[in-house]
Design an enzyme around this catalytic site. Structure first.
Site, PDB file in Angstrom:
ATOM      1  N   LYS A   1       0.863  -1.177   0.000  1.00  0.00           N
ATOM      2  CA  LYS A   1       0.000   0.000   0.000  1.00  0.00           C
ATOM      3  C   LYS A   1       0.899   1.225   0.000  1.00  0.00           C
ATOM      4  O   LYS A   1       1.674   1.457   0.903  1.00  0.00           O
ATOM      5  CB  LYS A   1      -0.901   0.002   1.236  1.00  0.00           C
TER       6      LYS A   1
ATOM      7  N   GLU B   1       8.729   0.519  11.650  1.00  0.00           N
ATOM      8  CA  GLU B   1       9.824   1.499  11.634  1.00  0.00           C
ATOM      9  C   GLU B   1       9.160   2.850  11.767  1.00  0.00           C
ATOM     10  O   GLU B   1       8.497   3.322  10.841  1.00  0.00           O
ATOM     11  CB  GLU B   1      10.645   1.368  10.350  1.00  0.00           C
TER      12      GLU B   1
ATOM     13  N   CYS C   1      12.931  10.324   9.322  1.00  0.00           N
ATOM     14  CA  CYS C   1      12.584   9.851  10.665  1.00  0.00           C
ATOM     15  C   CYS C   1      13.769   9.861  11.609  1.00  0.00           C
ATOM     16  O   CYS C   1      13.603   9.998  12.825  1.00  0.00           O
ATOM     17  CB  CYS C   1      11.986   8.450  10.585  1.00  0.00           C
TER      18      CYS C   1
ATOM     19  N   GLU D   1       8.445  15.195  17.066  1.00  0.00           N
ATOM     20  CA  GLU D   1       9.031  15.001  15.743  1.00  0.00           C
ATOM     21  C   GLU D   1       8.405  16.017  14.784  1.00  0.00           C
ATOM     22  O   GLU D   1       7.266  15.863  14.359  1.00  0.00           O
ATOM     23  CB  GLU D   1       8.777  13.579  15.250  1.00  0.00           C
TER      24      GLU D   1
END
Length: 540
Positions: free
Chosen positions: A231, A307, A341, A438
């Site tokens: 996806k 992750e 990330c 973040e």
């Protein structure tokens, strides 16, 4: 020679002696033109006269059972050019029915089809042919990646495409080297272990590195003999569809790799909760990772690798060469528009060199070239979409309101598209949102520390544990920090080194499991013990 060195950016260590090669990607723009005059909130920008990429948009439908097909509902959704916010193409919008069709094709290909029954060497050859085709079509793929994502074309073409090819050749090499063991046991028994493919793998990838995340997920799954439903991120579906078509040209049997485009709450949730999916892999935010893990557990308890997010410390020690540390810290944060990330988003600097580092970091940010990512020398393109763009600006506002010092940047660039000024904050405290959350954007937060024990404690005082950077000349300091930091990767005097063989993943809420390298194969294998009696053994 320049492009040759650029191609190694994501696959080589950045030692102090080869530092210029490592920073070449962003120094190219710095040395290639006139900047004009700056004030402390300006940046080197050229957001006008956009280049129209000369690449056709050929693949916009789902790829299911080897064929491009419309969504079952007939719906489409727009995918955008982040430079302008304008529509590039309409893409098939997948939902639960499309996921069902893709899972059915993958299940049949695994249970009845040739892929898991092929010799490992045959699988290896198909993957190698695919890597060759990607190299042949590299220019179109790089242009498509930049157009749909906004990252600099030089990065797409000379760093990420070569790394993508390298990853698949790496996994092709593993295909015929996966095997079990003969195990000694007490008593007259022959014991062996079989390493078997896990079955149908569902995979959900993010928008910040569409091609590389495709490789990280699909490579090990296929090398182990599994079938896949991938996806794509709704923001960046185009390159995954393109390379999936190339995989079938290389000889991949129908149903082995299926690609569905769509939104997380519909297509993503349907894949995560599907009862006939044997394994799930997800890369994205920690918040979404929790949802994905819950859906997997509530359905058939399928194993999940995650992750997820990070808030990685980049620690500049007292003995650092300040000029090199500034350049590497800049790269660690601003690479890929800050949309990484593992970005070094908490820059810890020793108090004895803090003031010098800060002035040079600010000067470097002011020289960063922001503009059309198709133009040579541009270091930073737009954020991926309006949502991410507005999120970054909200965090900048939060930093100002919490009394951090805005040294430069802090605003959007231009009147269209999603361009954000490279932004630097000083006097940042650990309890500020810009130091805890973040941001996923071009916002550098610079914090001061006094000694190693303090910076270890503060670096580890987070829910995240994805990566860290350490910049020091002292091997004993490096050894102390590499062991004390609770993260999945520690880069010492380098950053963002992503070799195919280097495992990547996080501690704590940065994820479960590892991507890349030998460890990634474990995600896609079952271990079966086989025990049988041995009569009159010659040996045990």
């Amino acid at each position: 020679m320049a492009t040759r060195r650029l191609s190694l950016l994501l696959s080589r260590s950045l030692s102090s002696t080869s530092f210029q090669a490592a920073s070449l990607l962003h120094s190219l723009g710095r040395n290639s033109g006139k900047w004009g005059n700056f004030n402390r909130f300006s940046t080197a920008a050229a957001v006008e006269d956009l280049i129209t990429p000369q690449v056709p948009i050929t693949y916009t439908k789902h790829l299911i059972n080897g064929q491009f097909v419309d969504a079952a509902s007939g719906k489409t959704f727009p995918t955008y050019d982040p430079r302008t916010g304008e529509v590039i193409a309409q893409v098939a919008e997948g939902d639960a029915e499309d996921i069902n069709r893709a899972v059915s094709a993958a299940r049949k290909a695994f249970d009845e089809g040739p892929w898991p029954k092929l010799t490992a060497y045959e699988r290896c050859k198909i993957i190698l042919r695919f890597a060759d085709l990607v190299e042949k079509h590299g220019d179109e793929l790089a242009a498509l990646e930049t157009w749909n994502n906004g990252k600099p074309y030089e990065q797409s073409a000379t760093a990420e495409l070569p790394t993508f090819v390298r990853l698949f050749r790496y996994y092709a090499g593993w295909a015929d080297k996966i095997h079990g063991l003969t195990v000694p046991a007490d008593g007259n028994y022959h014991v062996e272990t079989l390493h078997e493919p896990i079955g149908v793998a569902g995979q959900i990838i993010p928008w910040n590195f569409p091609l590389l995340m495709f490789a990280w997920k699909v490579g090990p799954a296929l090398a182990c003999g599994n079938t896949v439903i991938l996806k794509t991120a709704e923001q960046t579906p185009l390159t995954a569809l393109y390379v999936a078509k190339l995989f079938h040209e290389a000889g991949l049997p129908p149903g082995v790799l299926n690609v569905v485009s769509g939104y997380g709450p519909t297509a993503g949730a349907a894949l995560a909760s599907h009862m006939d999916v044997d394994k799930l892999a997800f890369t994205g935010s920690t918040e979404t990772g929790k949802v994905v893990l819950g859906l997997a557990a509530q359905s058939n308890l399928k194993p999940v690798t995650l992750e997820l997010g990070g808030k990685s410390p980049f620690i500049v020690c007292e003995d650092a060469d300040v000029d090199q540390a500034v350049e590497l810290a800049h790269f660690a944060l601003f690479f890929n528009q800050g949309q990484c990330c593992c970005a070094g988003s908490r820059t810890f600097v020793h108090e004895h060199i803090y003031d010098e580092f800060l002035e040079k970091a600010k000067a470097r940010a002011l020289k960063r070239v922001v503009g059309d990512p198709f133009k040579k020398g541009v270091e930073q393109g737009p954020q991926i979409d309006v949502e991410q763009f507005q999120k970054v600006l909200r965090y900048i506002k939060s930093g100002i309101e919490s009394k951090a010092t805005l040294e430069c940047g802090g605003d959007q660039i231009g009147s269209k598209g999603f361009f954000v000024q490279p932004t630097v904050f000083s006097n940042v405290q650990d309890d500020m949102l810009i130091a805890k959350d973040e941001i996923f954007g071009p916002v550098q937060t610079i914090l001061k520390f006094k000694d190693i024990d303090e910076v270890i404690r503060r670096s580890n005082a987070t829910h995240y544990g994805l990566a860290a950077g350490v910049f020091t000349k002292n091997v004993h300091t490096a050894n102390t920090l590499m062991r004390a930091l609770r993260v999945g990767t520690v880069w010492i005097n380098c950053f963002d080194v992503f070799d195919a063989a280097i495992p990547f993943g996080g501690y704590k809420m940065s994820g479960i499991g590892r991507e890349k390298g030998i460890y990634s194969l474990n995600n896609y294998l079952q271990v079966k013990a086989v025990v049988s009696p041995v009569k009159k053994p010659a040996w045990l």
